[in-house]
Design a protein around this motif. Structure first.
Motif, PDB file in Angstrom:
ATOM      1  N   LEU A 120       0.824  -1.209   0.000  1.00  0.00           N
ATOM      2  CA  LEU A 120       0.000   0.000   0.000  1.00  0.00           C
ATOM      3  C   LEU A 120       0.864   1.268   0.000  1.00  0.00           C
ATOM      4  O   LEU A 120       0.561   2.267  -0.661  1.00  0.00           O
ATOM      5  N   LEU A 121       1.962   1.225   0.749  1.00  0.00           N
ATOM      6  CA  LEU A 121       2.854   2.393   0.801  1.00  0.00           C
ATOM      7  C   LEU A 121       3.511   2.663  -0.543  1.00  0.00           C
ATOM      8  O   LEU A 121       3.714   3.809  -0.945  1.00  0.00           O
ATOM      9  N   ALA A 122       3.841   1.604  -1.265  1.00  0.00           N
ATOM     10  CA  ALA A 122       4.460   1.770  -2.578  1.00  0.00           C
ATOM     11  C   ALA A 122       3.495   2.339  -3.600  1.00  0.00           C
ATOM     12  O   ALA A 122       3.924   2.912  -4.619  1.00  0.00           O
ATOM     13  N   SER A 123       2.175   2.172  -3.364  1.00  0.00           N
ATOM     14  CA  SER A 123       1.195   2.712  -4.312  1.00  0.00           C
ATOM     15  C   SER A 123       0.996   4.219  -4.179  1.00  0.00           C
ATOM     16  O   SER A 123       0.409   4.840  -5.069  1.00  0.00           O
ATOM     17  N   LEU A 124       1.471   4.811  -3.093  1.00  0.00           N
ATOM     18  CA  LEU A 124       1.337   6.263  -2.912  1.00  0.00           C
ATOM     19  C   LEU A 124       2.370   6.984  -3.763  1.00  0.00           C
ATOM     20  O   LEU A 124       3.456   6.455  -4.056  1.00  0.00           O
ATOM     21  N   PRO A 125       2.086   8.226  -4.168  1.00  0.00           N
ATOM     22  CA  PRO A 125       3.056   8.970  -4.992  1.00  0.00           C
ATOM     23  C   PRO A 125       4.269   9.382  -4.172  1.00  0.00           C
ATOM     24  O   PRO A 125       4.214   9.531  -2.955  1.00  0.00           O
ATOM     25  N   ALA A 172       7.828   1.195  -7.666  1.00  0.00           N
ATOM     26  CA  ALA A 172       8.831   1.429  -6.633  1.00  0.00           C
ATOM     27  C   ALA A 172       9.368   0.143  -6.042  1.00  0.00           C
ATOM     28  O   ALA A 172      10.463   0.131  -5.455  1.00  0.00           O
ATOM     29  N   LEU A 173       8.634  -0.974  -6.176  1.00  0.00           N
ATOM     30  CA  LEU A 173       9.076  -2.252  -5.612  1.00  0.00           C
ATOM     31  C   LEU A 173       9.969  -3.033  -6.566  1.00  0.00           C
ATOM     32  O   LEU A 173      10.538  -4.054  -6.170  1.00  0.00           O
ATOM     33  N   ALA A 174      10.072  -2.607  -7.811  1.00  0.00           N
ATOM     34  CA  ALA A 174      10.865  -3.339  -8.809  1.00  0.00           C
ATOM     35  C   ALA A 174      12.311  -2.859  -8.784  1.00  0.00           C
ATOM     36  O   ALA A 174      12.592  -1.660  -8.798  1.00  0.00           O
ATOM     37  N   SER A 175      13.227  -3.843  -8.730  1.00  0.00           N
ATOM     38  CA  SER A 175      14.664  -3.573  -8.806  1.00  0.00           C
ATOM     39  C   SER A 175      15.360  -4.844  -9.265  1.00  0.00           C
ATOM     40  O   SER A 175      14.788  -5.953  -9.229  1.00  0.00           O
ATOM     41  N   ASP A 176      16.582  -4.739  -9.696  1.00  0.00           N
ATOM     42  CA  ASP A 176      17.330  -5.907 -10.176  1.00  0.00           C
ATOM     43  C   ASP A 176      17.550  -6.918  -9.056  1.00  0.00           C
ATOM     44  O   ASP A 176      17.419  -8.146  -9.254  1.00  0.00           O
ATOM     45  N   ASP A 177      17.875  -6.431  -7.860  1.00  0.00           N
ATOM     46  CA  ASP A 177      18.091  -7.348  -6.736  1.00  0.00           C
ATOM     47  C   ASP A 177      16.794  -8.069  -6.351  1.00  0.00           C
ATOM     48  O   ASP A 177      16.801  -9.263  -6.020  1.00  0.00           O
ATOM     49  N   ALA A 178      15.670  -7.309  -6.392  1.00  0.00           N
ATOM     50  CA  ALA A 178      14.394  -7.944  -6.033  1.00  0.00           C
ATOM     51  C   ALA A 178      14.014  -9.024  -7.036  1.00  0.00           C
ATOM     52  O   ALA A 178      13.548 -10.118  -6.652  1.00  0.00           O
ATOM     53  N   ILE A 179      14.206  -8.772  -8.327  1.00  0.00           N
ATOM     54  CA  ILE A 179      13.870  -9.764  -9.344  1.00  0.00           C
ATOM     55  C   ILE A 179      14.751 -11.004  -9.204  1.00  0.00           C
ATOM     56  O   ILE A 179      14.280 -12.161  -9.297  1.00  0.00           O
ATOM     57  N   ALA A 180      16.051 -10.810  -8.940  1.00  0.00           N
ATOM     58  CA  ALA A 180      16.952 -11.954  -8.772  1.00  0.00           C
ATOM     59  C   ALA A 180      16.581 -12.778  -7.540  1.00  0.00           C
ATOM     60  O   ALA A 180      16.617 -14.023  -7.563  1.00  0.00           O
ATOM     61  N   THR A 181      16.191 -12.115  -6.459  1.00  0.00           N
ATOM     62  CA  THR A 181      15.823 -12.835  -5.239  1.00  0.00           C
ATOM     63  C   THR A 181      14.539 -13.636  -5.443  1.00  0.00           C
ATOM     64  O   THR A 181      14.404 -14.780  -4.965  1.00  0.00           O
ATOM     65  N   VAL A 182      13.574 -13.078  -6.144  1.00  0.00           N
ATOM     66  CA  VAL A 182      12.325 -13.801  -6.432  1.00  0.00           C
ATOM     67  C   VAL A 182      12.613 -15.059  -7.231  1.00  0.00           C
ATOM     68  O   VAL A 182      12.075 -16.159  -6.949  1.00  0.00           O
ATOM     69  N   ASP A 183      13.471 -14.965  -8.233  1.00  0.00           N
ATOM     70  CA  ASP A 183      13.809 -16.141  -9.044  1.00  0.00           C
ATOM     71  C   ASP A 183      14.546 -17.202  -8.217  1.00  0.00           C
ATOM     72  O   ASP A 183      14.347 -18.407  -8.416  1.00  0.00           O
ATOM     73  N   GLN A 184      15.415 -16.758  -7.307  1.00  0.00           N
ATOM     74  CA  GLN A 184      16.144 -17.723  -6.474  1.00  0.00           C
ATOM     75  C   GLN A 184      15.201 -18.509  -5.563  1.00  0.00           C
ATOM     76  O   GLN A 184      15.337 -19.734  -5.413  1.00  0.00           O
ATOM     77  N   PHE A 185      14.239 -17.828  -4.957  1.00  0.00           N
ATOM     78  CA  PHE A 185      13.307 -18.544  -4.070  1.00  0.00           C
ATOM     79  C   PHE A 185      12.374 -19.454  -4.862  1.00  0.00           C
ATOM     80  O   PHE A 185      12.010 -20.540  -4.385  1.00  0.00           O
ATOM     81  N   GLU A 186      12.011 -19.062  -6.056  1.00  0.00           N
ATOM     82  CA  GLU A 186      11.174 -19.936  -6.883  1.00  0.00           C
ATOM     83  C   GLU A 186      11.941 -21.199  -7.283  1.00  0.00           C
ATOM     84  O   GLU A 186      11.380 -22.307  -7.290  1.00  0.00           O
ATOM     85  N   ALA A 187      13.216 -21.029  -7.611  1.00  0.00           N
ATOM     86  CA  ALA A 187      14.017 -22.200  -8.012  1.00  0.00           C
ATOM     87  C   ALA A 187      14.365 -23.099  -6.835  1.00  0.00           C
ATOM     88  O   ALA A 187      14.702 -24.287  -7.027  1.00  0.00           O
ATOM     89  N   ALA A 188      14.316 -22.582  -5.595  1.00  0.00           N
ATOM     90  CA  ALA A 188      14.699 -23.390  -4.422  1.00  0.00           C
ATOM     91  C   ALA A 188      13.574 -24.277  -3.923  1.00  0.00           C
ATOM     92  O   ALA A 188      13.781 -25.063  -2.960  1.00  0.00           O
ATOM     93  N   VAL A 189      12.380 -24.202  -4.499  1.00  0.00           N
ATOM     94  CA  VAL A 189      11.258 -25.048  -4.051  1.00  0.00           C
ATOM     95  C   VAL A 189      11.582 -26.500  -4.357  1.00  0.00           C
ATOM     96  O   VAL A 189      11.883 -26.860  -5.507  1.00  0.00           O
ATOM     97  N   GLY A 190      11.580 -27.324  -3.349  1.00  0.00           N
ATOM     98  CA  GLY A 190      11.878 -28.736  -3.496  1.00  0.00           C
ATOM     99  C   GLY A 190      13.345 -29.066  -3.471  1.00  0.00           C
ATOM    100  O   GLY A 190      13.701 -30.234  -3.625  1.00  0.00           O
ATOM    101  N   MET A 191      14.235 -28.101  -3.282  1.00  0.00           N
ATOM    102  CA  MET A 191      15.683 -28.336  -3.250  1.00  0.00           C
ATOM    103  C   MET A 191      16.197 -27.929  -1.868  1.00  0.00           C
ATOM    104  O   MET A 191      16.252 -26.743  -1.520  1.00  0.00           O
ATOM    105  N   SER A 192      16.547 -28.940  -1.073  1.00  0.00           N
ATOM    106  CA  SER A 192      16.939 -28.686   0.320  1.00  0.00           C
ATOM    107  C   SER A 192      18.255 -27.908   0.417  1.00  0.00           C
ATOM    108  O   SER A 192      18.427 -27.063   1.308  1.00  0.00           O
ATOM    109  N   SER A 193      19.203 -28.200  -0.479  1.00  0.00           N
ATOM    110  CA  SER A 193      20.490 -27.494  -0.407  1.00  0.00           C
ATOM    111  C   SER A 193      20.305 -25.996  -0.665  1.00  0.00           C
ATOM    112  O   SER A 193      20.881 -25.140   0.023  1.00  0.00           O
ATOM    113  N   SER A 194      19.510 -25.645  -1.665  1.00  0.00           N
ATOM    114  CA  SER A 194      19.263 -24.229  -1.966  1.00  0.00           C
ATOM    115  C   SER A 194      18.492 -23.561  -0.828  1.00  0.00           C
ATOM    116  O   SER A 194      18.753 -22.393  -0.486  1.00  0.00           O
ATOM    117  N   GLN A 195      17.587 -24.297  -0.218  1.00  0.00           N
ATOM    118  CA  GLN A 195      16.833 -23.739   0.898  1.00  0.00           C
ATOM    119  C   GLN A 195      17.739 -23.423   2.082  1.00  0.00           C
ATOM    120  O   GLN A 195      17.568 -22.413   2.760  1.00  0.00           O
TER     121      GLN A 195
END
Length: 392
Positions: A68-73, A123-146
């Motif tokens: 909600l805070l990110a939606s404000l100008p 305001a929530l989009a950034s290169d680090d945020a996109i990379a972190t989202v992909d890492q957590f998606e790829a770690a589903v079902g992989m104990s070492s990555s978790q």
């Protein structure tokens, strides 16, 4: 006391909730005692969300608060780092990593993924945020990555520190409230202009808001400013000045200004006087010679030929610059001879002062130094005296 309206409640809450120095308990009690705001301002919305985030910095509700805070100008830039840190901590610290990671980061309905990739909150989009989202998606079902992600994002203190950085940046950029802006116009830097433009009824209301001490201070400043700009700027004086200007205009339209006529008469008299002086000088020049006290070339005017400029002069012609004197041979009243006129004489030659003598101490500077005789010279002189000089 008049009853508060929703518009007044909006102004009050906009000021109170947007001031971090006011405790949250006071704001909660105030919200419960006044009407709901009719049209919440962006500053009021931001203040409510910031206080909610400060109370609960890391949780599922704080993630929704960040959305909600990110939606404000004009949102502050650290919100992207704080948002992805909270989302990653929720997944890394959950007992069921796979379930929370799917809910937050899975395609295409993950809450964090939609916030980062959806475009609804840039305001929530950034290169680090996109990379972190992909890492957590790829770690589903992989104990070492978790395990690795739990080590990287499982520190709650680090996440709370990022949220506090966001809160500090947001509170610093929130700006003054509308009540603060009005107060500055009434008792602050703009008070002189506001009070100067107000009429008596408005000044009475401003006096109630400012208080007696502040009112006297503002009126003193207003009086000094008025005296410096225009010492006579009261309405009564301006009315008298306008009346005087109108009277002067009416007087000029009725009475003719005598100054131009007087100047014309004075010019005529001056011209006539100058012509008379010129005619008198011409008569004197034509009737008798004119003497001139300064020697110089004379201009001789002939009757028929005009001025004889450039003509050679005869030796028998009279020089207009010459002077004559009469020799007086008569004796004085007492029988003595009259005093003779001063005889002409040539100017005396200029005498140069003699050069000063050299100081006494320098007399013997050029003398030859005395030389002592040798024994041989003394013996030779003694023999010569004995041989050639006869003592009587």
């Amino acid at each position: 006391m008049p009853r508060l309206t929703p518009a007044h409640a909006t102004l009050i809450l906009d000021h109170v909730l947007g001031d971090p120095s006011i405790p949250t308990a006071v704001t909660i009690a105030l919200i419960a005692g006044i009407p709901s705001p009719s049209d919440p301002t962006p500053r009021l919305r931001r203040g409510v969300l910031l206080r909610r985030l400060a109370t609960d910095p890391v949780s599922e509700s704080s993630l929704e608060t960040l959305h909600l805070l990110a939606s404000l100008p004009a949102c502050a830039s650290p919100i992207a780092a704080a948002h992805i840190a909270v989302a990653a901590f929720l997944a890394a610290s959950a007992p069921d990593f796979d379930a929370v990671a799917r809910a937050l980061f899975a395609r295409p309905d993950g809450r964090a993924r939609q916030a980062v990739h959806g475009g609804s909150s840039p305001a929530l989009a950034s290169d680090d945020a996109i990379a972190t989202v992909d890492q957590f998606e790829a770690a589903v079902g992989m104990s070492s990555s978790q395990t690795i992600l739990r080590v990287l994002w499982g520190n709650r203190a680090a996440v709370e520190e990022r949220v506090q950085e966001l809160l500090a940046a947001e509170w610093a950029a929130i700006g003054p409230s509308r009540l603060e802006a009005l107060a500055m116009r009434i008792v602050g830097d703009g008070a002189v202009d506001t009070w100067g433009a107000a009429d008596e009824a408005m000044r009475a209301n401003l006096r109630i808001l400012a208080g007696e001490a502040k009112t006297r201070e503002i009126l003193d400043k207003l009086e000094k400013t008025t005296c410096n700009t225009n010492p006579i700027s009261t309405p009564a004086v301006e009315k008298v000045m306008d009346a005087l200007k109108a009277s002067c205009a009416d007087l000029h339209s009725i009475v003719e200004d005598p100054l131009p006529a007087a100047k014309a008469v004075a010019d005529e008299l001056l011209t006539a006087r100058m012509e008379k002086l010129v005619s008198l000088n011409a008569q004197e020049v034509g009737g008798q010679p004119t003497t001139c006290g300064v020697a110089g070339p004379s201009i001789h005017n002939d009757k028929d030929n005009g001025p004889g400029i450039g003509k050679p002069h005869s030796l028998m012609e009279r020089n207009a610059t010459a002077r004559t004197s009469q020799w007086e041979e008569s004796l004085g009243l007492d029988g003595s001879e009259p005093p003779s006129p001063p005889r002409p004489h040539l100017p005396s030659p200029r005498r140069l002062p003699p050069s000063p003598l050299s100081p006494p101490g320098n007399k013997n500077n050029n003398r030859r130094k005395a030389r002592r005789w040798s024994l041989f010279e003394e013996e030779t002189l003694r023999k010569g005296v004995e041989e050639y000089v006869t003592l009587s």
